[in-house]
Structures are given as structure tokens and as C-alpha cells.
Design a protein around this motif. Structure first.
Motif, PDB file in Angstrom:
ATOM      1  N   TYR A 109       0.892  -1.358   0.032  1.00 24.12           N
ATOM      2  CA  TYR A 109      -0.038   0.118   0.054  1.00 24.12           C
ATOM      3  C   TYR A 109       0.925   1.260  -0.090  1.00 24.12           C
ATOM      4  CZ  TYR A 109      -4.879  -1.608   0.057  1.00 24.12           C
ATOM      5  OH  TYR A 109      -5.900  -2.264  -0.611  1.00 24.12           O
ATOM      6  N   ASN A 126       0.324   2.856  -3.152  1.00 25.51           N
ATOM      7  CA  ASN A 126      -1.097   2.994  -3.652  1.00 25.51           C
ATOM      8  C   ASN A 126      -1.470   4.259  -4.526  1.00 25.51           C
ATOM      9  OD1 ASN A 126      -3.848   3.905  -3.065  1.00 25.51           O
ATOM     10  ND2 ASN A 126      -4.324   1.953  -2.264  1.00 25.51           N
ATOM     11  N   SER A 128     -11.995   1.005  -3.612  1.00 23.58           N
ATOM     12  CA  SER A 128     -10.823   0.685  -2.618  1.00 23.58           C
ATOM     13  C   SER A 128     -11.138  -0.658  -2.160  1.00 23.58           C
ATOM     14  CB  SER A 128     -11.029   1.524  -1.282  1.00 23.58           C
ATOM     15  OG  SER A 128     -10.101   1.433  -0.523  1.00 23.58           O
ATOM     16  N   SER A 162      -9.558  -2.829  -5.006  1.00 21.23           N
ATOM     17  CA  SER A 162      -8.044  -2.898  -4.971  1.00 21.23           C
ATOM     18  C   SER A 162      -8.008  -3.940  -4.264  1.00 21.23           C
ATOM     19  CB  SER A 162      -7.474  -1.556  -4.986  1.00 21.23           C
ATOM     20  OG  SER A 162      -8.312  -0.609  -5.038  1.00 21.23           O
ATOM     21  N   PRO A 167      -7.277   4.435   2.764  1.00 20.42           N
ATOM     22  CA  PRO A 167      -7.110   5.204   1.233  1.00 20.42           C
ATOM     23  C   PRO A 167      -8.154   6.123   0.908  1.00 20.42           C
ATOM     24  CG  PRO A 167      -6.598   2.556   1.380  1.00 20.42           C
ATOM     25  CD  PRO A 167      -7.384   2.964   2.625  1.00 20.42           C
TER      26      PRO A 167
END
Ligand code: PHE
Length: 447
Positions: free
Chosen positions: A122, A125, A135, A138, A296
Motif C-alpha cells: 500500500y 497505492n 478501494s 483494489s 485509502p
């Protein structure tokens, strides 16, 4: 007298260092990744309440005991247990406790490294234009790719092996010194963001308002296991670090600081995450992906989010590293002492075992997802076996050893205290309360 006894692996350079190292071991994925998702899986407030009680009533007394045993024995947990058993005129078979602890450490490391690999991945990311949906996608994409999972797991474990092979006493100190406070600051920042998310109060209520009907035997066992896991107790990590602790340091105060810092970080992580979960219509019971799906979204919508997001996952990976080091150290120190092999050989050997086992955890999200043990995939089964069974069981035996096997005068000597009220209170806890409570939770769960 204690002044002269030193570990062959070295001694921390100052009092601060033990606190930092033990905090480095305690604060890790357990606080930021596992605590929020377990709280979410178990209905929030009820779980948090039991968890806090387990930390205070069971975890803290055992932590003190573990540090004390480590410093008195001054070697790897297995050999320390043997030496102290001999000192107490009982069977050296107590060294088995150190050995099973080292095994638990390797098993934990095997799946810990897979999750730490997620954190590492991450870092790259990007944190731009992320929605709740994208999100989730992913994260699921990451889980469904065996090559990515194995790549990041391998990378994380290699870094761990590299650091441990060089000797954890130099190097580690400087890192933790600056990086842990930085992680703390970013988590605070996320809390600040959460207050603006629109669902702050809802998140706080979820986390802190216990619904007592939700306290089931499973919730109790999970909270107990999480208390051991997050404080790094029951497998010798803190004991191994205690062996490197200077003789003039106060064990009681140290244990309290470590437990308080660790609990603080976990609660702050929860305070940051749940408002974001609710504000974005995500499920609190999302499972192991909770942090990786929610944060995120937050980073992508806050000012300087790319910077903070990247920094956060760098720091989380480092926090995981300072924990993984302590998962492998008890076994490494033991191999060095018993087989008289070099540190690098011992580390490579155990690192390989953890890596190999970790492959099954990585594959349990994709190719091997059909393969289950008691209804759990390999990742969850290893997690259950270690955190819910091996750590609390190790904790019971450590408590029994300190409370019933060691001579009281030796305990007093090592703690360097008088037989005052606080000592008596702690001694009573470790003799009766901790073992009985852990035993009750086990009975309650299995019957
Ligand atoms: N306490 C660490 C964490 O919360 C994990 C750990 C468990 C480390 C047991 C050492 C021993 O991430």
C-alpha cells in the motif's frame, strides 16, 4: 549483584531503549490492523470493553512477570526458563515453555508477514480518486493475486531476516526512536480527519458503547487472545527483550508505560477508522481488509493525502517490522545458544521456516481458499491456533511459574521492591486472577 549478569546477545544502551523496543514489539499490525477489524467483527463496544479488562487484569501482570523472568535469566526464553527452574529446584522441563513460545512466534510470523506485505504494497497505492467501491476492489484484487501476495510476503520477511541477522541491539534503537512517534502523529491526524467525516459520533458510540448481549464466549476468547497478541505476551518476545534490559530499570513502571502506549495506539486507530467506515457506508464487519479499504478513502480526500498516505503505510510497515523482529528473536537467540551457530545462520533457518509456512497463508486467499481446517482457511486457522490458544496458554504457565514456582524472595530481589501493597496486589493477580480468568475463558469457550 544483578548488575553483573548480562546477556551474551548484548544489553540495551539505556533505560529508554527497553521501553522503545518493547513498545516497538507491542505496537504493530495488532493495533492498527487487527484491533479495529476484530472490534468490527465482534460488534464494537462489548468487545472493546472485554479487551480493555483483559489488558488491565491479565495482560499487565503477566507482562511484568515476563520482563522479570527475562531479566533474571539473561538468555533466550528457553534457556532462561531452564535456569530459573533450576534456581527454584524444579524440573528443567520448564524450558519447554520457551520452546513452544519460540514455535508460536514462528507461526505468528508466518501470517503476520503476509499481512505486513499488504501494508508494504500500500506504500505504492497512489491515494488518488479512491471511492468506497474502488478501494474494496483494489484490496480484493490484491488478495486474489498469489504472485503479488507472495512477492510482498517474501520482501517483508527478507527485511526482517536482514535486520535480525545483523543483531537487533544496534540499529533497531535509532529507528524506533524517531519512527514510532511519527506513526503516532499520523494516527492522531487521521483522528482529526475522522472528526470531520460526518460520522464521528456514530463511530465513537460504536466503539465505546457496550451492548452486553454481545458478550459471548467467542467474543471473550477473541478479546483475550487479542490482549495477549497486542502486548506481545505469552510466547517469550517480551521475555527475550527483558534479557537485554539494564539491571537498574524499574520493571513495574516500564510495563505500565508499554501497555498504556500500546492500548492508546489501538484505541486511536479505532477512533480514526470507524467514523470513516460509517461515513462511507462500509461494513464494520468487513474483516481483515477493514483498514486497507477505509484508510485509502480518507487519504484520497484529505489535503496532502498522497504524502500522508504514503508516509502512513511506510510507518505501518516499520511498526510491523519492529514487531516481527521480536517474533523471531526468541527462537534465534535459543538456536545461537544451544547449537552454537552464528546469528546469521540461525536467522536464515527460522526465517525460511516462517516464509514457507507463510506461503500457505498467502495462498489461502486464492488458490487454496477451499482448503479449510475446522472451517477456517489456513491464514485464519494459524491466527486462531496461535493467538487464541497458544498465547493465552503460554500466559497461564508464565503466571504459574512466577507465582508458584519461583521463590518469592527471588521475585522481590529481581523486581527490586519491598513487599508493599502494590507488590502484594500484583502477586495475588499473577498467582490467582490471571491463571483462573484465562482458564475460565477457555472452559467457557470449549464447553
Ligand atoms: N504485538 C504485535 C502487534 O501488535 C504482534 C506480536 C505478537 C509481536 C506476539 C510479538 C509477539 O502487532
Amino acid at each position: 549483584m544483578a548488575e553483573e549478569r548480562k546477556s551474551i546477545h548484548g544489553t540495551w544502551s539505556s533505560r529508554w531503549t527497553f521501553i522503545l523496543a518493547a513498545t516497538g514489539s507491542a505496537v504493530g499490525l495488532g493495533n492498527i490492523w487487527k484491533f479495529p477489524y476484530m472490534a468490527g467483527d465482534n460488534g464494537g463496544g462489548a468487545f472493546v470493553l472485554v479487551y480493555l479488562a483483559c489488558i488491565a487484569v491479565i495482560g499487565l501482570p503477566i507482562m511484568l512477570g515476563e520482563i522479570m523472568i527475562g531479566r533474571r535469566g539473561r538468555s533466550s526464553p528457553a534457556n532462561t526458563m531452564k535456569a530459573l527452574a533450576v534456581e527454584a529446584n524444579t524440573t528443567p522441563a520448564w524450558s519447554l515453555l520457551g520452546a513452544t513460545g519460540a514455535l508460536a512466534g514462528l507461526l505468528i510470523l508466518s501470517f503476520y508477514s503476509v499481512a505486513a506485505g499488504w501494508a508494504l504494497s500500500y506504500v505504492f497505492n497512489g491515494f488518488q480518486n479512491i471511492t468506497a467501491e474502488s478501494s474494496t476492489t483494489s484490496f480484493n484484487d490484491l488478495l486474489s493475486s498469489p504472485t503479488s501476495l507472495i512477492f510482498w510476503h517474501t520482501l517483508f520477511l527478507s527485511i526482517t531476516v536482514f535486520v535480525v541477522a545483523r543483531g537487533i541491539l544496534d540499529g533497531l534503537e535509532k529507528w524506533i526512536n524517531t519512527l514510532m512517534p511519527m506513526l503516532f502523529v499520523i494516527v492522531l491526524l487521521l483522528c482529526l480527519y475522522a472528526t470531520q467525516s460526518g460520522a464521528f459520533i456514530q463511530g465513537i458510540i460504536y466503539l465505546f458503547q457496550p451492548d452486553f448481549s454481545k458478550i459471548t464466549p467467542e467474543v471473550m476468547l477473541e478479546a483475550l487472545g487479542q490482549a495477549f497478541f497486542t502486548l506481545s505476551l505469552g510466547m517469550g518476545a517480551i521475555m527475550a527483550y527483558g534479557a537485554y534490559m539494564p539491571a537498574n530499570q524499574n520493571i513495574g513502571k516500564t510495563a505500565i508505560s508499554v501497555a498504556a502506549l500500546d492500548t492508546g495506539v489501538a484505541l486511536l486507530a479505532g477512533i480514526a477508522i470507524f467514523p470513516i467506515v460509517f461515513a462511507n457506508g462500509l461494513a464494520a464487519s468487513e474483516g481483515p481488509g477493514l483498514v486497507f479499504v477505509t484508510l485509502p478513502i480518507a487519504f484520497s480526500s484529505m489535503p496532502l493525502g498522497v504524502f500522508f498516505g504514503t508516509l502512513f503505510f511506510v510507518l505501518l510497515s516499520i511498526a510491523a517490522l519492529s514487531s516481527s523482529i521480536s517474533l523471531i528473536e526468541p527462537g534465534v537467540a535459543w538456536l545461537i545458544e544451544s547449537l552454537k551457530i552464528k546469528r546469521i545462520t540461525a536467522t536464515l533457518l527460522l526465517g525460511f521456516v516462517a516464509w514457507f509456512l507463510g506461503l500457505f497463508s498467502a495462498l489461502s486467499f486464492n488458490l487454496l481458499s477451499e482448503f479449510t481446517i475446522f472451517g477456517k482457511n489456513f491464514f485464519d486457522a494459524t491466527d486462531f491456533l496461535t493467538n487464541q490458544i497458544m498465547l493465552p496458554l503460554g500466559g497461564i504457565f508464565i503466571a504459574i511459574f512466577v507465582g508458584w514456582v519461583m521463590k518469592k524472595e527471588n521475585v522481590l530481589e529481581e523486581l527490586d521492591v519491598e513487599e508493599n501493597f502494590i507488590f502484594k496486589f500484583w502477586y495475588f493477580s499473577i498467582r490467582y486472577i490471571s491463571p483462573v480468568m484465562v482458564g475460565c475463558v477457555f472452559l467457557y469457550f470449549f464447553i
